[in-house]
Design an enzyme around this catalytic site. Structure first.
Site, short mmCIF file in Angstrom:
data_model
loop_
_atom_site.label_atom_id
_atom_site.label_comp_id
_atom_site.label_asym_id
_atom_site.label_seq_id
_atom_site.Cartn_x
_atom_site.Cartn_y
_atom_site.Cartn_z
N ASP A 108 -34.98 -27.65 50.16
CA ASP A 108 -36.15 -26.77 50.02
C ASP A 108 -37.45 -27.50 50.39
OD1 ASP A 108 -37.60 -24.55 49.39
OD2 ASP A 108 -37.45 -24.79 47.22
N GLU A 153 -34.66 -21.16 56.98
CA GLU A 153 -35.81 -20.43 56.45
C GLU A 153 -37.10 -21.12 56.86
OE1 GLU A 153 -35.83 -18.60 52.60
OE2 GLU A 153 -37.72 -19.56 52.05
#
Ligand code: ZN
Length: 509
Positions: free
Chosen positions: A174, A284
């Site tokens: 992330d 992402e």
């Protein structure tokens, strides 16, 4: 110890079968759903004091492959949950290895900063139509907790084994900001990359006047400007349902100036690291860590340029209007959010990816909107709230530790603000010495106290005394491992509340 050896003996001598073992499991601190038979061995997870071990019994190749202490005349082993054993686990039990979320509609990031929350998460995930991203940590979180990606993934794998959860989970590197970080996450087997472009977005540009913007815009090579103007200037893009996106010169120059670097950086990272992996890794793009919201026009242009550059985005996180502060509810105009979220959603639909909502912990006011507008296709990340539920458990079962943690958190709040921006008002928190033990847990329902506890987690976990021993870390882990059922119960209720407000369907309904 004697008991478990006697039980092991009985298993090896077939005096007790798998069903019998499942029935007795809890009496021996064995996790019943972790009982598996594979390659001629019986395996399960066992808790001794504050630690979990894998026990392998009977012969078979697995007895050789797992590292550990020989027991029962080498017919069994007690194995630590270390890196080597985690790798063997993922090889022979493929459901314990992460995978890309593929076409799953609703995917939820369940960041587990302590490595203790995934069992509780799985107990609630089992009930809902949702694909969990159990391993999800940013580099900032790794630094603040002192963990690494091996450890984060291993915790998730063992949790999946413990719960016997076979429906798949993901691992999200992330908020990665550099090629080196992307490489590191991929080498550790992570199946989702969230590229954080904040270092390529100069937020100050957003506040310049048009003249200043034009001056800087003209420094971009002419061929690039011409191409972009050709594609967007005075053009109209229809997304249906009366949503039209258009670019006048002022708007276009500003968007290009702010986001050109992001487009180039993302395209390069994608081509170098993601494209060769095909569909095995989800990609992402995160442009949410800015001081200003992402305009609809900027979102459209970024998506359109990335598509042109051959970048296949699986999800994109814009910065929405209002405030998405950590661990507390949405702050802002709900109607405005609804309108803008709808537009962002239409763009994502147009380009074929999911909208991703970051800092999604506890955003109960907007959950119904997210569920409804997307018709159940989105990514949502939570992390801090799982840490706060751990602290809630401590407030309930170990008040002395809670008081020590809270005093320390208040003391060090200013240091923590370097990592996280929050609008906390300390004066509004009731002084701890005025709160009775049994009421301490109510602090976890107070937004100001929540934020104090949320942003100081790294300082709390890393604090050491003069001898170099952790002041809180071991006490926190021991308490949560001792009271793991309580922690599971809290997570089931709290993440369950997220799922309900998001209106996620139950499985098999
Ligand atoms: Zn983010």
């Amino acid at each position: 110890m004697k008991d478990i050896l006697k039980l092991g003996e009985d298993i090896i001598e077939d005096k007790i079968d798998l069903n019998g073992l499942k029935l007795k499991a809890e009496d021996y601190n064995i996790y019943p759903k972790s009982i598996h038979e594979r390659e001629g061995s019986i395996l399960f997870l066992w808790k001794k004091d504050y630690e979990k071990f894998l026990i392998v019994l009977k012969g078979g190749s697995l007895l050789e492959l797992f590292q550990g202490e020989d027991i029962l005349s080498k017919r069994g082993k007690i194995c630590p949950l270390n890196q080597k054993n985690s790798e063997v686990l993922r090889r022979f039990f493929p459901f314990t290895a992460p995978k890309s979320y593929g076409n799953s509609n609703i995917t939820i990031g369940l960041g587990d900063r302590l490595g203790l929350a995934s069992p509780g998460h799985l107990k609630i995930v089992e009930e809902y139509e949702v694909f969990p991203i159990l391993a999800q940590q940013s580099i900032r979180e790794l630094n603040l907790t002192g963990r690494n990606y091996e450890d984060v993934l291993n915790s998730a794998s063992w949790a999946v084994f413990q719960e016997g959860y076979k429906s798949g989970f993901g691992a999200d590197g992330d908020h990665l900001k550099t090629a080196a970080e992307v490489k590191m996450a991929l080498e550790n087997g992570f199946t989702m990359i969230t590229l954080d472009c904040s270092e390529h977005i100069d937020s100050s540009l957003n506040y310049l006047n048009n003249k200043e913007i034009n001056k800087r815009y003209l420094k971009i090579p002419k061929s690039i400007r011409d191409g972009l103007e050709d594609r967007y200037l005075d053009k109209k893009f229809n997304l249906g349902e009366n949503i039209e996106i258009n670019y006048d010169r002022e708007k276009l120059e500003k968007i290009i100036l702010i986001y050109l670097d992001t487009i180039n950086f993302t395209s390069k990272i994608y081509a170098d690291w993601l494209a060769p992996l095909g569909d095995s890794v989800d990609f992402e793009l995160s442009i949410d860590e800015t001081t200003f919201k992402t305009s609809i026009e900027a979102h459209f242009l970024i998506a359109s340029e990335l598509k042109r550059n051959g970048v296949k985005v699986d999800s994109l996180a814009p910065r929405f209007c209002g405030k998405f502060e950590k661990g507390i509810d949405y702050i802002g105009d709900i109607e405005e959010f609804k309108r803008e979220f709808y537009h962002h959603f239409k763009i994502s639909q147009h380009f074929g990816y999911k909208i991703s909502v970051h800092s999604g912990s506890d955003k109960f006011k907007v959950f119904p909107i997210i569920g409804e507008i997307t018709q159940g296709k989105y990514h949502l990340k939570t992390a801090g709230t799982n840490w706060l539920e751990a602290i809630r458990v401590i407030a309930i079962v170990n008040q002395d530790l809670f008081r020590d943690i809270f005093d320390f958190a208040l003391e060090r709040l200013d240091d923590a603000r370097k990592y996280y921006s929050v609008s906390v008002d300390v004066d509004k928190i009731e002084p701890l010495n005025k709160i009775r033990d049994k009421d301490l847990k109510t602090l976890l329902d107070d937004d100001n106290a929540r934020q104090v506890l949320h942003i100081t987690y790294g300082l709390i976990l890393q604090e050491k005394d003069k001898q170099g021993d952790y002041v809180f870390k071991d006490r926190i882990y021991n308490t949560l491992i001792e009271f793991e059922d309580k922690y599971n119960e809290m997570l089931i209720a709290h993440i369950g509340k997220h799922f309900k407000e998001l209106n996620i369907k139950k499985r098999n309904q």
